[in-house]
Design an enzyme around this catalytic site. Sequence first.
Site, mmCIF file in Angstrom:
data_model
loop_
_atom_site.group_PDB
_atom_site.id
_atom_site.type_symbol
_atom_site.label_atom_id
_atom_site.label_comp_id
_atom_site.label_asym_id
_atom_site.label_seq_id
_atom_site.Cartn_x
_atom_site.Cartn_y
_atom_site.Cartn_z
ATOM 1 N N GLU A 95 0.839 3.342 7.604
ATOM 2 C CA GLU A 95 0.868 3.679 6.246
ATOM 3 C C GLU A 95 -0.686 3.573 5.832
ATOM 4 O O GLU A 95 -1.322 2.776 5.945
ATOM 5 C CB GLU A 95 1.360 2.281 5.337
ATOM 6 C CG GLU A 95 2.851 2.677 5.178
ATOM 7 C CD GLU A 95 3.270 1.423 4.217
ATOM 8 O OE1 GLU A 95 2.419 0.787 3.637
ATOM 9 O OE2 GLU A 95 4.798 1.381 3.767
ATOM 10 N N ASP B 8 -1.234 -3.654 -6.194
ATOM 11 C CA ASP B 8 -1.879 -4.170 -5.106
ATOM 12 C C ASP B 8 -2.592 -5.410 -5.439
ATOM 13 O O ASP B 8 -3.160 -5.391 -6.631
ATOM 14 C CB ASP B 8 -2.741 -3.282 -4.339
ATOM 15 C CG ASP B 8 -2.081 -2.225 -3.775
ATOM 16 O OD1 ASP B 8 -1.060 -2.566 -2.895
ATOM 17 O OD2 ASP B 8 -2.166 -1.038 -3.984
#
Length: 264
Positions: free
Chosen positions: A49, A60
């Site tokens: 990824e 995040d």
Amino acid sequence: MNRIDEKFEQLRKRNEKALVGFVTAGDPDPGRSLEIIRTMCRSGVDILELGIPFSDPTADGPVIQRSSTRALKAGMNLSKAFEMIRELRGTCDVPIVAFSYYNPILAYGGAKFYRDALDSGADGVLIVDLPPEESDELTRQWPDRDLALIRLVAPTTPPDRMSAIAQSASGFIYLVSMTGVTGGGEPDLTELSFLTSELRSRCDGIPVCVGFGISLPEHARAVSPLADGVVVGTAFERIIEAHQNDSAVASKVGEAVGALKAAL
């Protein structure tokens, strides 16, 4: 069948689970980022990824947020990330998923994004903040759907919505193991077992990979019986952050990849 589908088929035949490794493109700088990724490919990562750095990565945690900041300061953007994938394809045949927020794709142009992603050698895309019901405007610009569209399922996703998400997914489904942001605590295995069972009954054979809270080999070993793979990102970015000025940063990330893969 693209590289993602081929990879899961190979892993099933070997009775193995996938290690999906996340790193931010261009962190700590484009040159060393390429070295890190090549080392990850050699060390056993099954799917990469590649995070597209963004100034407001709300899903995040602080470690990956800081990785985005470093990459942006080093000049990384979506166009350069595609150049990086193209360069990687000379030596790395690992499936690559572009992991992005919607805003950079919107600014880049949906049709151009699709075309350039395929031309670069990317195999899939995961748009973390674009739910299926809001994605038609984008995906109608993708005529052939040769780019796998990875979808997210959260612990709070109702069962009927799981079915709808699975119908629009390809490549694999990313099951978020807990609420919150990346880099949090460890997943609750009892709850995760229920979630994976519920999702598997509705996903018509699409592989399920579990992410969030998996940073150590023992985490990967505990989660792997429940899924087709695990996603690890914050653990690698912690190493990059701690050793960003160290010439051995790539080898340290590679060691972590090897230990996690061995646990699967």
